[in-house]
Motif scaffolding. Sequence first.
Motif, mmCIF file in Angstrom:
data_model
loop_
_atom_site.group_PDB
_atom_site.id
_atom_site.type_symbol
_atom_site.label_atom_id
_atom_site.label_comp_id
_atom_site.label_asym_id
_atom_site.label_seq_id
_atom_site.Cartn_x
_atom_site.Cartn_y
_atom_site.Cartn_z
ATOM 1 N N ALA A 120 0.827 -1.205 0.000
ATOM 2 C CA ALA A 120 0.000 0.000 0.000
ATOM 3 C C ALA A 120 0.859 1.252 0.000
ATOM 4 N N LEU A 121 0.339 2.304 -0.648
ATOM 5 C CA LEU A 121 1.024 3.597 -0.619
ATOM 6 C C LEU A 121 0.904 4.206 0.779
ATOM 7 N N PRO A 122 1.896 4.995 1.208
ATOM 8 C CA PRO A 122 1.759 5.727 2.471
ATOM 9 C C PRO A 122 0.513 6.602 2.436
ATOM 10 N N GLU A 123 -0.145 6.734 3.578
ATOM 11 C CA GLU A 123 -1.419 7.449 3.653
ATOM 12 C C GLU A 123 -1.316 8.880 3.124
ATOM 13 N N ASP A 124 -0.246 9.591 3.495
ATOM 14 C CA ASP A 124 -0.117 10.983 3.057
ATOM 15 C C ASP A 124 0.074 11.085 1.550
ATOM 16 N N GLN A 125 0.794 10.124 0.969
ATOM 17 C CA GLN A 125 1.011 10.142 -0.480
ATOM 18 C C GLN A 125 -0.284 9.809 -1.219
ATOM 19 N N LEU A 126 -1.053 8.849 -0.696
ATOM 20 C CA LEU A 126 -2.339 8.493 -1.303
ATOM 21 C C LEU A 126 -3.304 9.679 -1.230
ATOM 22 N N ALA A 127 -3.287 10.393 -0.111
ATOM 23 C CA ALA A 127 -4.151 11.571 0.047
ATOM 24 C C ALA A 127 -3.774 12.655 -0.961
ATOM 25 N N GLN A 128 -2.471 12.809 -1.193
ATOM 26 C CA GLN A 128 -2.006 13.816 -2.163
ATOM 27 C C GLN A 128 -2.469 13.458 -3.572
ATOM 28 N N TYR A 129 -2.351 12.179 -3.935
ATOM 29 C CA TYR A 129 -2.835 11.735 -5.246
ATOM 30 C C TYR A 129 -4.346 11.959 -5.378
ATOM 31 N N THR A 130 -5.065 11.742 -4.276
ATOM 32 C CA THR A 130 -6.526 11.905 -4.302
ATOM 33 C C THR A 130 -6.909 13.358 -4.562
ATOM 34 N N VAL A 131 -6.202 14.272 -3.903
ATOM 35 C CA VAL A 131 -6.464 15.706 -4.125
ATOM 36 C C VAL A 131 -6.235 16.063 -5.593
ATOM 37 N N GLN A 132 -5.138 15.587 -6.148
ATOM 38 C CA GLN A 132 -4.835 15.864 -7.557
ATOM 39 C C GLN A 132 -5.904 15.259 -8.472
ATOM 40 N N PHE A 133 -6.331 14.055 -8.152
ATOM 41 C CA PHE A 133 -7.347 13.366 -8.950
ATOM 42 C C PHE A 133 -8.661 14.155 -8.975
ATOM 43 N N LEU A 134 -9.046 14.690 -7.825
ATOM 44 C CA LEU A 134 -10.332 15.398 -7.722
ATOM 45 C C LEU A 134 -10.270 16.824 -8.263
ATOM 46 N N GLN A 135 -9.069 17.318 -8.550
ATOM 47 C CA GLN A 135 -8.967 18.634 -9.168
ATOM 48 C C GLN A 135 -9.471 18.614 -10.610
ATOM 49 N N ASN A 136 -9.505 17.406 -11.197
ATOM 50 C CA ASN A 136 -10.100 17.247 -12.521
ATOM 51 C C ASN A 136 -11.617 17.207 -12.349
ATOM 52 N N LYS A 137 -12.303 18.156 -12.953
ATOM 53 C CA LYS A 137 -13.750 18.302 -12.759
ATOM 54 C C LYS A 137 -14.516 17.050 -13.179
ATOM 55 N N GLU A 138 -14.089 16.443 -14.272
ATOM 56 C CA GLU A 138 -14.775 15.240 -14.754
ATOM 57 C C GLU A 138 -14.634 14.099 -13.744
ATOM 58 N N ASN A 139 -13.430 13.935 -13.193
ATOM 59 C CA ASN A 139 -13.226 12.902 -12.172
ATOM 60 C C ASN A 139 -14.094 13.163 -10.946
ATOM 61 N N ALA A 140 -14.086 14.421 -10.489
ATOM 62 C CA ALA A 140 -14.851 14.772 -9.292
ATOM 63 C C ALA A 140 -16.341 14.534 -9.493
ATOM 64 N N ASN A 141 -16.857 14.916 -10.654
ATOM 65 C CA ASN A 141 -18.287 14.728 -10.936
ATOM 66 C C ASN A 141 -18.653 13.251 -10.964
#
Length: 448
Positions: free
Chosen positions: A392-413
């Motif tokens: 598993a990825l470290p929790e803080d690194q996974l959280a950072q990837y998640t923030v980046q992922f949700l910055q894409n409007k299509e992904n977030a929607n």
Amino acid sequence: MNITQEKIDNLNSVVKVSIKPEDYRDRVEKAIKSQAKKAKLPGFRPGMVPPSHIKKMYGKSILVDEINNLLNDSLNNYITENKLDVLGQPLPKVDESKEFNWDYNDEFEFDYELGLAPEFELSFSEKDTLPYYQIKIDAETLESRVKNIRKSYGKMTNPEVSAEDDILYSELTQLSPDGSVFEGGISSTASVRLDLIKDEEIKKALIGLKKDDVTELDIQKAFANDAAQISKLLNIGEDDARDLQSKFRLTVKNVNRLEEADLDQEFFDKLFGKDAVKTEEEFKEKITAELESMVMQNADQKLNNDIIGFGLQKFNLELPDEFLKRWLKATNQNITEEELENGYSDFARNLRWTLIENKLMKENSLEVKYEDVFEAAKQRLDAQFRMYSPQALPEDQLAQYTVQFLQNKENANKVFEDVKTAKVLDYLKTVITLDKKEIEYNKFLELN
């Protein structure tokens, strides 16, 4: 300004917007003055261009822009103030008989078509009953899984004669229609897996072959016109594989067989760790538990699908279909009539369920919070990363990837809609009656 609505029926209406010069003059003059302050024109210092000059040069285009802005603002306000539940967006009705001078003294009248959402009352209750399947692993499924695991840890042998599920390491040579070798044709050395042969007659003919045996193979029939499989065997492109009509000469170079691993302690230890499993009975119990855990997701997914299907059938919402088709065409100008007709039923089905979802969310005070979306996206990314690495990825690194992922409007929607659906389905499972029924896995598959 005057705005009126003419209802055509419960799902369609026309809104008429009448605009007089006094409704737009101040907006236009303000826009002209603003443009004059920003304009950079030869012969004038920056910010010192006379508004009259801007009006002379760009007045008509500014007027058109401001009329459009006024229309959009007024129409949106009218829809909000009158609580109109519209589908899609208003569509302007083109009237060729109307001509405007665009001379600051025109009176304008524009007509817009509206598609309205159907009115309906929710009526889910405990009287609504759906089956919730508790899947048990049948003997056939268990044996198939055991066989696959044993093969995964087995060893390759080379029997003299081919049998079912063997692999024929073969040379494939393209033939002419008369059965002779096609000069300059396709030639490939490949492993032909008998378990992938779709045609039973061809599969039977490939059983009992020995090294150096030669036979003719109708490759399209053997693999049921599977272009991807054929292209891989022959090392050609999928388009070429799809168009290929030739038969092939198959020359056996070797017969390969993957022998199943013995059910011994060494095998059990490889799978589960030292002495975690000691008998065949314990091994099968472990595999059964793992399978039942896996197929539980199938049962949950079927229940979700059944709830959605039940809701759609229960309310059978009518939609302004012709309006929606025109709106889809207007907003997707490259779509063909055939694509529109073929895809409309799925679009309409999704829209009906969205209307039901939204009403359930509103009437039952269900909320989708940011932390819900964030957690769902994080779990999704975690599952994707684990496909490539079990660690598993470290929790803080996974959280950072998640923030980046949700910055894409299509992904977030997309994640938002998935979370909303999950909340609605979870709620409905507490309202309707779930009739738990045990069923063997092979019987469950027949339900889908």
